[in-house]
Scaffold this active site. Structure first.
Site, PDB file in Angstrom:
ATOM      1  N   GLY A 193       6.507  10.029  34.267  1.00 50.23           N
ATOM      2  CA  GLY A 193       5.809  11.299  34.408  1.00 50.23           C
ATOM      3  C   GLY A 193       6.545  12.265  35.317  1.00 50.23           C
ATOM      4  O   GLY A 193       7.763  12.449  35.219  1.00 50.23           O
ATOM      5  N   SER A 194       5.817  12.875  36.242  1.00 50.55           N
ATOM      6  CA  SER A 194       6.391  13.917  37.098  1.00 50.55           C
ATOM      7  C   SER A 194       7.408  13.396  38.101  1.00 50.55           C
ATOM      8  O   SER A 194       8.110  14.203  38.726  1.00 50.55           O
ATOM      9  CB  SER A 194       5.277  14.650  37.846  1.00 50.55           C
ATOM     10  OG  SER A 194       4.557  15.474  36.966  1.00 50.55           O
ATOM     11  N   THR A 195       7.505  12.101  38.265  1.00 50.26           N
ATOM     12  CA  THR A 195       8.593  11.551  39.079  1.00 50.26           C
ATOM     13  C   THR A 195       9.935  11.976  38.498  1.00 50.26           C
ATOM     14  O   THR A 195      10.961  11.979  39.189  1.00 50.26           O
ATOM     15  CB  THR A 195       8.469  10.017  39.159  1.00 50.26           C
ATOM     16  OG1 THR A 195       7.188   9.687  39.708  1.00 50.26           O
ATOM     17  CG2 THR A 195       9.534   9.396  40.043  1.00 50.26           C
ATOM     18  N   SER A 196       9.932  12.382  37.228  1.00 52.17           N
ATOM     19  CA  SER A 196      11.132  12.875  36.550  1.00 52.17           C
ATOM     20  C   SER A 196      11.663  14.174  37.141  1.00 52.17           C
ATOM     21  O   SER A 196      12.846  14.514  36.952  1.00 52.17           O
ATOM     22  CB  SER A 196      10.836  13.114  35.060  1.00 52.17           C
ATOM     23  OG  SER A 196      10.293  11.983  34.434  1.00 52.17           O
ATOM     24  N   LYS A 197      10.821  14.943  37.823  1.00 51.52           N
ATOM     25  CA  LYS A 197      11.222  16.288  38.258  1.00 51.52           C
ATOM     26  C   LYS A 197      12.458  16.273  39.154  1.00 51.52           C
ATOM     27  O   LYS A 197      13.274  17.205  39.132  1.00 51.52           O
ATOM     28  CB  LYS A 197      10.060  16.974  38.957  1.00 51.52           C
ATOM     29  CG  LYS A 197       8.969  17.454  38.005  1.00 51.52           C
ATOM     30  CD  LYS A 197       7.864  18.186  38.738  1.00 51.52           C
ATOM     31  CE  LYS A 197       6.898  18.838  37.756  1.00 51.52           C
ATOM     32  NZ  LYS A 197       6.120  17.861  36.964  1.00 51.52           N
TER      33      LYS A 197
END
Length: 669
Positions: free
Chosen positions: A189-193
């Site tokens: 998820g947003s850990t990808s940012k």
């Protein structure tokens, strides 16, 4: 028992195979035994009680399978003191876990939520001494997600870029019976940012762009909204653009049902936005739109698809061979987990990834690969230490306030330690990534279940890093140790009773109330929750990982609170009474309203002397009066502000959802 969670929907016939509870009267509790299943049905005013004799320092793990009724589980010790309350999902397993402090007979009460009625099954799957090693504590924490009939999880500890502990639990795929493993690729998820940010910084280091460039230099079809939005604004969530997931949910998209979103549609959303929500650089407003658009920047500069460029320029050089960007949800990621959510009738259902999430999310990876990435955050070996420094330096807003965000990463302190971290949540998958640079240690937790217990990553951290963690706010800890909850006078809570509005989200109100000796809070559009005193001015929610502190002004008046949940959030007391329109006044608001920006209609209808917000693809949402001409709702619209013309006639309303706000809906009839 191999597993706590029962995944197959239970019919009434299956109840005949369970131990009948006969717990019709809470005054005569039923003694229970671990490993047995106790089945019963609740009436709207019933409370069923069960007892279990326990030693001190024992770990208890159990569940109530909510077959046709939503339940609340309350646990008290032998002295009658409340230990915990559990009130999570409306169907499926209501999980409960705790560790005893004293020896004695513990009481477990099962009651219906909001006077529901129906069938349930109670089971205690683990009753055992509390583990004394970090590894054993993690095994107990993850017991909920163990077995062959539940979505799973992975927990890992990293030191100096190497995994020193990793264990997997439960299943990566329930359809084909594939267990979760430490090598399973999970959607983070947003850990990808942080990886999208790293890509942009690599291009800047190579002279391909500047962080202070206008985003319209690269995506020229974005509109000129009066002020320059820079790439740095995009990386720091300070653009003023609306958040595309909130916007599309407001437009009626069923993100939980896998509605498709193309990146081009995100550009079109920005094109229809009439003005910026805030001046660029003046306000932090967590925003997936900007990170989705940054992938377009990478592609237009490099003339390569974002997943391909990331594989060649980020993951490959770092040795992250099991990491990939998923360009769309039908793209096959070998050895990956399927996402799941609770099914209303019990068990689990498959949940598709969000579309349009590339850049803002969309990365599948393993704990071993994230350990390599943590190692690079520690050394800066690839890309250079200056890139890591930029990513981990907190952004300063135009007014001089410092945010808790760098470039693609949150930066703060936890229990006295500097922490670099990011959480992630796709439609079903959950991710926790935290690195403590002073120790060179990282904590990684992944799950493929949407209802994964969000407190577990903190518990894993405390299990392994206990000796390095400072007391929780030393002064508060001393106060808490000295405070006996039994000494709290419930009537003293009356001075706290009232409504408090969050500063960062206008229209989001926490209401505090008292009924007898019980204390409650209710947030806009959410269910009421009981709270418990931990000092004269602080209270725990228990059901969720959150607490509240009440504050007085110089004259001793209670004027504000701080909500402690994923950071500290200030809410100010609303002195005026809630507006109470009569039926005639409510009739003025009835009608159909259209948003040209979102290309969708809402209907406001009067039902049972109240207003209801209706959309053809969404569940009806009750509208609760606030200030005059203002109502609060729930998801996807938190607040509705009606607008009148010079003659006092209603012309429309502005809708607010926090990350997307001031969306205009014109009254059409």
């Amino acid at each position: 028992m191999s597993s706590l969670v029962k995944l197959v929907s239970r019919s009434v016939c299956s109840l005949l195979m369970a131990t009948p509870a006969f717990a019709q009267d809470a005054a005569t509790p039923v003694p229970v035994h671990p490993g047995e299943v106790y089945a019963d049905s609740l009436g709207s005013e019933d409370t069923h009680a069960y007892t279990l004799e326990l030693e001190a320092d024992y770990f208890v793990l159990g569940s109530v399978e909510q077959i046709t009724v939503d339940v609340v589980v309350t646990v008290t010790d032998s002295a009658g003191e409340e230990v915990a309350t559990f009130d999570g999902p409306g169907r499926g397993p209501e999980m409960f876990r705790f560790t005893t402090e004293t020896k004695g007979v513990y009481r477990f009460e099962v009651a219906p939520f909001e006077e529901e009625t129906g069938l349930y099954e109670l089971e205690f799957s683990r009753v055992e001494p509390e583990a004394t090693t970090p590894e054993g504590k993690v095994d107990q924490l993850m017991g909920i997600y163990s077995g062959e009939d539940t979505p799973g999880a992975v927990a890992a500890i990293v030191r100096d870029g190497e995994v020193v502990f990793a264990r997997a639990y439960g299943m990566a795929n329930l359809t084909y019976g594939i267990p979760m493993s430490v090598d399973t690729r999970n959607n983070i998820g947003s850990t990808s940012k942080q990886f999208a940010a790293f890509a942009i910084l690599l291009l800047a280091e190579r002279g391909e762009l500047s962080l202070d460039d206008d985003i319209r230099d690269y995506i020229e079809e974005l509109p000129d909204l009066g002020e320059t939005v820079t790439i740095r604004n995009m990386l720091t969530h300070t653009t003023g653009y609306r958040e595309f997931l909130n916007s599309l949910a407001m437009a009626g998209r069923r993100l939980d049902e896998g509605d498709y979103i193309d990146r081009e549609e995100i550009i079109q959303l920005v094109q229809r936005q009439p003005e910026l929500q805030n001046s660029p650089g003046s306000e932090f407003n967590y925003n997936n739109t900007s990170f989705a658009l940054l992938t377009v920047v990478v592609e237009r500069i490099t003339d390569q698809p974002f997943p391909e460029w990331m594989a060649e320029n980020v993951f490959g050089p770092l040795g992250m061979d099991d990491t990939a960007v998923r360009p769309h949800r039908l793209f096959i990621i070998p050895n990956s987990s399927m996402g799941y959510g609770p099914e209303d009738d019990g068990g689990f259902r498959e949940v598709l990834d969000l579309c349009g999430a590339m850049g803002a999310g969309g990365i599948y990876t393993t704990v071993d690969d994230l350990a390599l990435w943590m190692g690079n955050l520690q050394t800066g070996a690839y890309g250079g230490s200056q890139i890591v420094e930029q990513m981990t330096t907190r952004f300063i807003l135009a007014d001089g306030d410092t945010t808790a965000y760098g470039l693609g990463l949150f930066v703060d302190e936890y229990r006295g330690l500097k922490r670099i971290h990011h959480g992630g949540a796709d439609a079903a998958h959950r991710s926790h990534f935290a690195f403590y640079p002073e120790l060179g240690v990282g904590v990684i937790v992944h799950s493929n279940l949407s209802s994964f217990d969000g407190s577990i990553p903190t518990d894993v951290t405390e299990a392994f890093l206990a000796e390095h963690l400072a007391p929780e706010e030393e002064e508060e800890a001393v106060e808490a140790v000295a405070f006996d909850p039994r000494s709290f006078d419930p009537e003293s809570f009356d001075e706290f009773v009232g409504r408090y509005e969050l500063e960062e989200m206008e229209g989001f109100i926490l209401t505090f109330s008292r009924r007898g000796d019980s204390l409650f809070t209710q947030a806009t559009g959410q269910q009421e929750l009981q709270i418990y005193p931990t000092s004269e001015t602080t209270f725990d929610l228990r059901v969720v990982e959150a607490s509240v502190t009440f504050h007085r002004d110089d004259e001793g008046e209670v004027t504000s609170i701080t909500l402690h949940q994923n950071g500290d959030h200030t809410a100010n007391r609303i002195e005026e009474e809630a507006w109470a329109p009569d039926e005639e006044a409510l009739a003025e608001f009835v009608g159909r309203y259209f948003s040209e920006e979102l290309e969708t209609f809402y209907t406001i209808a009067a039902e049972d002397s109240a207003l209801v917000l209706q959309h053809r693809r969404l569940e009806d949402a009750p509208l609760t009066p606030g200030a005059e001409d203002t109502f609060t709702a729930g998801f996807p619209i938190a607040r509705v502000d009606f607008v009148r013309d010079e003659e006092g006639l209603i012309t429309g309303f502005e809708a607010d959802a926090g990350r997307t706000r001031d969306v205009w809906f014109e009254k059409r009839d």
